[in-house]
Design a protein around this motif. Structure first.
Motif, short mmCIF file in Angstrom:
data_model
loop_
_atom_site.label_atom_id
_atom_site.label_comp_id
_atom_site.label_asym_id
_atom_site.label_seq_id
_atom_site.Cartn_x
_atom_site.Cartn_y
_atom_site.Cartn_z
N ILE A 301 1.01 -1.12 0.10
CA ILE A 301 -0.03 -0.02 0.05
C ILE A 301 0.83 1.21 -0.11
O ILE A 301 1.90 1.26 0.81
CB ILE A 301 -0.93 -0.15 1.11
CG1 ILE A 301 -1.79 -1.08 1.11
CG2 ILE A 301 -1.82 1.23 1.22
CD1 ILE A 301 -2.71 -1.36 2.49
N VAL A 320 -11.69 -2.73 -0.07
CA VAL A 320 -10.69 -2.73 -1.05
C VAL A 320 -11.33 -2.77 -2.31
O VAL A 320 -12.51 -3.41 -2.81
CB VAL A 320 -9.73 -4.09 -1.22
CG1 VAL A 320 -8.92 -4.12 -2.36
CG2 VAL A 320 -8.89 -4.29 0.08
N VAL A 363 -7.21 1.06 -1.42
CA VAL A 363 -7.54 0.75 -0.19
C VAL A 363 -8.09 1.83 0.57
O VAL A 363 -7.59 3.16 0.45
CB VAL A 363 -6.42 0.19 0.35
CG1 VAL A 363 -6.83 -0.05 1.98
CG2 VAL A 363 -5.88 -1.15 0.00
N ARG A 370 -5.93 4.79 -0.81
CA ARG A 370 -4.35 4.73 -0.89
C ARG A 370 -4.36 3.76 -2.32
O ARG A 370 -5.21 2.61 -2.17
CB ARG A 370 -3.82 4.04 0.02
CG ARG A 370 -3.93 4.85 1.46
CD ARG A 370 -3.00 6.06 1.33
NE ARG A 370 -3.26 6.94 2.50
CZ ARG A 370 -2.07 6.47 3.67
NH1 ARG A 370 -0.97 5.41 3.18
NH2 ARG A 370 -2.06 7.25 4.45
N ALA A 372 -2.77 0.61 -4.01
CA ALA A 372 -2.23 -0.89 -3.52
C ALA A 372 -1.82 -1.47 -4.94
O ALA A 372 -2.58 -1.47 -5.86
CB ALA A 372 -3.12 -1.49 -2.75
#
Length: 389
Positions: A301, A320, A363, A370, A372
């Protein structure tokens, strides 16, 4: 600087006892406790990063007294256990251990214990978090198996870290210190009779289990502590950060009853579909043929770690998404900032269609979205090995 841990008092009662070694281990003033197998267990003494460094650079002593072994013995012990686990137990010689899955009729993972074969018809199961004792007793009742299933009177503790072998050599001599992985020995340490085994961990380590533990546990703890003092032994709690780095899935966190063994990346080999029937076999045959619908994979991440990644354990899973989607496709179950790598790593349960290596994801964290990516689960392997037995 690491944030302070949340203060969540543990309300103790007859339903939440303490480990046998708790009077000794709690004298080192843990900052936080947790409940594991309905017993209070020290979960943090100093700081997660400080305890991580102690376990990767020196040697630590863990109270793992909630992981009470379950003994299965009797004329049908081998036959009974072979029907309860996914591996071929008759191939495990006396004196060795096997990491196994116990599955339910739907193929879900009930527990992932290490089975220790002490005698031809006498076994110890070292359980992770779940009611494995009740499950095995129910299975024995349903099959009318000629077995006795009971908890062992012991107080397990672990010595972990690069200097663990030096401590154990000082305690028990060369034979125990030089045990290969997944072997055990019965020995005497000072005035204590002890069963010891090495198991799978990201660092060199030993489990020491004094017999008659309810009487000798706290005194044995101090014996090990004293032997480790010349080597700089530290009292600590199991490092979740190191667990994640080593690609070790945690029962109740990364795998639950809804997770089958084929979902766990790299562990499908632990299901032997050729052996005689075992609980969940018919379902697992179908899953092996069709492929799992979900997979538990490694992820990285981007960015700085948000507060919820402190220490490696999440209070709740993180959603997710596939890039551009508004509905989550999976969840992050464990995550931390890896000191060895310098970036955030973790595990996520995803649909198989989104679990291929290098798949890009998003995420949701407390500090925003973020980026990932799916990666292999073995992030840092100091022992240069996976589970061997």
């Amino acid at each position: 600087m690491s944030p302070e841990p949340p203060t969540v008092p543990v309300l103790r009662s007859l339903r939440t006892g303490t480990t046998i070694s708790f009077p000794a281990s709690s004298r080192y003033r843990p900052r936080a406790d947790t409940v594991f197998h309905r017993k209070v267990l020290p979960a943090l003494y100093s700081d997660p990063l400080d305890e991580y460094r102690a376990s990767t650079e020196g040697v630590v002593l863990w109270d793992i007294g909630t992981e009470i072994p379950i003994e299965v013995s009797g004329p049908a012990a081998l036959e009974f256990l072979d029907q309860a686990v996914t591996r071929d137990l008759p191939r495990c010689p006396v004196g060795e251990c096997r990491y196994v899955f116990v599955t339910d009729q739907h193929g879900g993972i009930v527990n992932d214990p290490v089975v220790v074969r002490l005698q031809a018809q006498r076994f110890w199961l070292m359980p992770s978090e779940s009611d494995l004792l009740l499950w095995l007793r129910a299975l024995a009742a349903a099959t009318e198996a000629e077995v006795v299933i009971q908890p062992v009177d012991t107080a397990p503790l672990q010595v972990r870290g690069p200097r663990a072998r030096e401590v154990v050599r000082a305690l028990a001599g060369d034979e125990v210190a030089d045990l290969p992985d997944y072997r055990f020995a019965r020995t005497r340490i000072d005035r204590f009779e002890v069963v010891t085994r090495t198991g799978f961990s990201g660092e060199l380590g030993y489990e020491l289990m004094p017999l008659d533990g309810s009487r000798t546990g706290p005194a044995f703890w101090e014996t090990v502590r004293a032997a480790g003092r010349p080597f700089g032994i530290r009292v600590a709690a199991p490092s979740q950060i190191r667990r994640i780095e080593a690609g070790i899935f945690s029962s109740g966190v990364d795998m639950t009853l809804e997770t089958d063994p084929f979902e766990l990346t790299g562990y499908g080999w632990m299901v032997n579909l050729r052996k005689l029937p075992f609980v969940g076999r018919s379902t697992l045959v179908r899953i092996a043929r069709e492929g799992p619908r979900f997979e538990v994979v490694g992820i990285t991440i981007e960015g700085d770690p948000p507060p919820e990644f402190w220490g490696g354990l999440l209070v709740e899973p993180l959603p997710v998404f596939r890039p551009g989607d508004t509905e989550p496709t999976g969840r992050v179950t464990s995550a931390c900032l890896s000191p060895a790598l310098g970036w955030i790593i973790g595990f996520a349960r995803l649909p198989a269609t989104a679990a291929a290596p290098d798949t890009e994801l998003v995420v949701q964290t407390s500090t925003g979205l973020r980026r990932a990516r799916v990666v292999p689960t073995l992030f840092v392997d100091t022992e240069k090995r996976r589970v061997k037995s």
